[in-house]
Design a protein around this motif. Structure first.
Motif, short mmCIF file in Angstrom:
data_model
loop_
_atom_site.label_atom_id
_atom_site.label_comp_id
_atom_site.label_asym_id
_atom_site.label_seq_id
_atom_site.Cartn_x
_atom_site.Cartn_y
_atom_site.Cartn_z
N ILE A 85 0.76 -1.39 0.03
CA ILE A 85 -0.01 -0.01 0.14
C ILE A 85 0.94 1.15 -0.02
N PHE A 140 0.63 3.84 -3.10
CA PHE A 140 0.22 5.32 -2.57
C PHE A 140 1.41 6.22 -3.16
N ASN A 181 1.83 6.76 -7.09
CA ASN A 181 0.82 7.34 -7.79
C ASN A 181 1.15 8.88 -7.54
N TRP A 182 1.63 9.30 -6.19
CA TRP A 182 1.83 11.09 -6.12
C TRP A 182 2.94 11.33 -6.99
N TYR A 212 -5.94 4.26 8.84
CA TYR A 212 -4.47 4.52 8.69
C TYR A 212 -4.07 4.69 10.18
N MET A 247 0.64 8.13 4.76
CA MET A 247 -0.47 7.96 3.59
C MET A 247 -1.60 8.93 4.09
N TYR A 248 -1.70 8.75 5.31
CA TYR A 248 -2.91 9.66 5.73
C TYR A 248 -2.70 11.15 5.77
N TYR A 290 8.06 11.23 0.00
CA TYR A 290 7.50 10.10 -0.91
C TYR A 290 8.51 9.23 -1.50
#
Length: 267
Positions: free
Chosen positions: A120, A124, A127-128, A151, A171-172, A247
């Motif tokens: 996950i 995540f 994608n960013w 989360y 991620m949150y 990230y």
């Protein structure tokens, strides 16, 4: 004479293999950098690095008291800077996750947890990164009770098992695009509470034995050094670059956790 006997007793109780400290010293410093504000992904390297020479559960047990000391320095360094709205959601959720982790400790595989969190985190973060490269940065997301509980509880569970609560919380919080210092201050408060609560089930399970505690004591001098280095770097890095670092570290950490989980399940 008493001092000599004390040293001999410490050597008998703690890990004395020099190879262990070749891995443990940089792992502890990396966790300190993470606590000081240089991204949660750095801290994920610590347990896998130490697990090269000892078991993952023992590595987690040795690190926990050190993390608790680091938390005190980090809380002081980022005192008064945090997001109350988020903490009201994710802190109770994390306690649920810790409870599940303690209750399922004997049945839940570390490898399954690493694989799940790694997957996950990787999806995540990638994608960013792709959105940034396409020139379409996502809009900031608001505080969400549902997402916070999901989360937050996952972070409590994964933090209990392998000190890998960073990716779920990142991620949150990262999509909210808050000020970088508020972001770090919020995670500092969160993990301070989580780590001190974890001491109870860790002691109950028997992970905080004399050997692990004495080894923690030998490494704890690195706690303030790592945190101070992290804080020094945090206040000298551009905010846009800071989020890129977070990230990218999330990608690296997710990939590492997935790899470790797969290798553990295959073997």
């Amino acid at each position: 004479m008493m001092a000599i006997r004390f040293v001999e007793l410490c050597q008998a109780l703690m890990i004395t293999d020099p190879i262990f400290y070749v891995f443990a010293v940089p792992a502890t410093l990396l966790y300190g950098l993470s606590k000081g504000g240089m991204g949660g992904g750095l801290g994920l390297v610590a347990v896998p690095m130490m697990a090269l020479v000892i078991s993952p559960s023992q590595a987690a047990a040795i690190l926990l008291p050190i993390l608790c000391v680091m938390d005190l320095f980090a809380v002081w360094g980022f005192r008064g800077v945090y997001d109350k709205a988020n903490l009201r959601i994710i802190l109770p959720a994390s306690l649920l996750g810790i409870g599940v982790g303690a209750a399922t400790y004997q049945y839940l595989s570390d490898d399954h947890i690493k694989l799940f969190v790694g997957l996950i985190a990787l999806v995540f973060a990638l994608n960013w990164v792709l959105q940034q490269l396409r020139g379409r940065p996502p809009e900031a997301k608001p505080v969400s009770k549902i997402a916070g509980w999901i989360y937050g509880s996952i972070a409590g569970l994964t933090s209990f098992s392998v000190h890998a609560g960073g990716p779920p919380i990142n991620m949150y919080l990262l999509p909210q695009q808050m000020n970088k210092t508020v972001f770090v201050g919020t995670t500092v408060i969160f993990f301070t509470v989580v780590n001190y609560v974890k001491l109870i089930p860790y002691a109950w399970i028997g992970l905080l034995d004399s050997s692990n505690l004495m080894t923690s004591l030998a490494l704890v001098i690195l706690a303030p050094i790592g945190v101070r280095l992290g804080m020094y770097m945090h206040h000298r890095i551009n905010e846009g670059l800071f989020y890129w670092v977070c990230y990218v570290l999330l990608v690296a950490a997710g990939g590492k956790l997935m790899y470790d989980g797969l290798m553990g399940l295959i073997q």
